[in-house]
Design a protein around this motif. Structure first.
Motif: not given
Length: 208
Positions: A22-27, A29-30
């Motif tokens: 989740l952390i990796q995917k969110s970054r 996106f950013v």
């Protein structure tokens, strides 16, 4: 009646994945949206999302030490991040669907993917002789708030040979002006909730 353009939806894939993913995917996106001209004013802003990613990453690191209360705290931060990302996904989706020619490109540029279209099963389709010579009546099983597309061809093996003869909210359509003894082929499709279903089976009919 012309059916409304089919809108595409963003698929974020945030549920039931490990916190680290989740952390990796969110970054991702950013990073994908930073400086992206398609998204002049992301909502929520990317800075706020980055702050929340950092908060989750910190909570995740603490949870690995098994400190009492750290796991619930991590899940609280994860829920907040997911909420922010779903809001961001809605923003991307609105921007993308406002530009029909580049919808897929815009979604991909945000590091996101499209939801797979719903494959709706074709409804029951019938063809029968019309009341006047050289006419045929096309009919389908009605659906609530549906639109119906009917196509005709004399060469069904050639996809370019199909022509649309009717798009209507009325389930029944009568095609006239057909040559007696001629062989014609018909197919149909239903548009429901903005999604066009698959084409029906092809029905052959000889004009009388």
């Amino acid at each position: 009646m012309t059916p409304k353009p089919i809108k595409k939806c963003v698929a974020l894939g945030l549920w039931n994945i490990p916190i680290a993913d989740l952390i990796q995917k969110s970054r991702h996106f950013v990073i994908s949206m930073t400086g992206n001209s398609y998204f002049p004013s992301p909502s929520p802003d990317l800075g706020s999302i980055t702050t929340q990613i950092d908060a989750l990453e910190n909570a995740y690191g603490v949870s690995l030490t098994r400190v009492m209360g750290s796991v619930p705290t991590m899940h609280t931060e994860a829920r907040l991040l997911r909420f922010m990302l779903h809001t961001l996904g809605a923003y991307v989706q609105n921007i993308a669907n406002a530009d029909a020619a580049s919808t897929s490109e815009i979604i991909a540029s945000a590091g996101m993917t499209e939801k797979k279209p719903i494959q709706r099963k074709p409804k029951e389709f019938n063809v029968k002789n019309g009341r006047i010579k050289g006419s045929v009546e096309l009919n389908m099983k009605a659906v609530v708030h549906g639109a119906y597309i009917y196509q005709m061809s004399t060469d069904p093996a050639n996809d370019s040979g199909w022509s649309t003869i009717c798009i209507s909210t009325r389930v029944k359509f009568i095609q006239t002006g057909l040559k007696s003894g001629g062989i014609y082929y018909f197919r149909s499709s239903v548009v429901s909730k903005g999604v066009q279903g698959n084409w029906s089976n092809v029905l052959e009919w000889m004009a009388i």
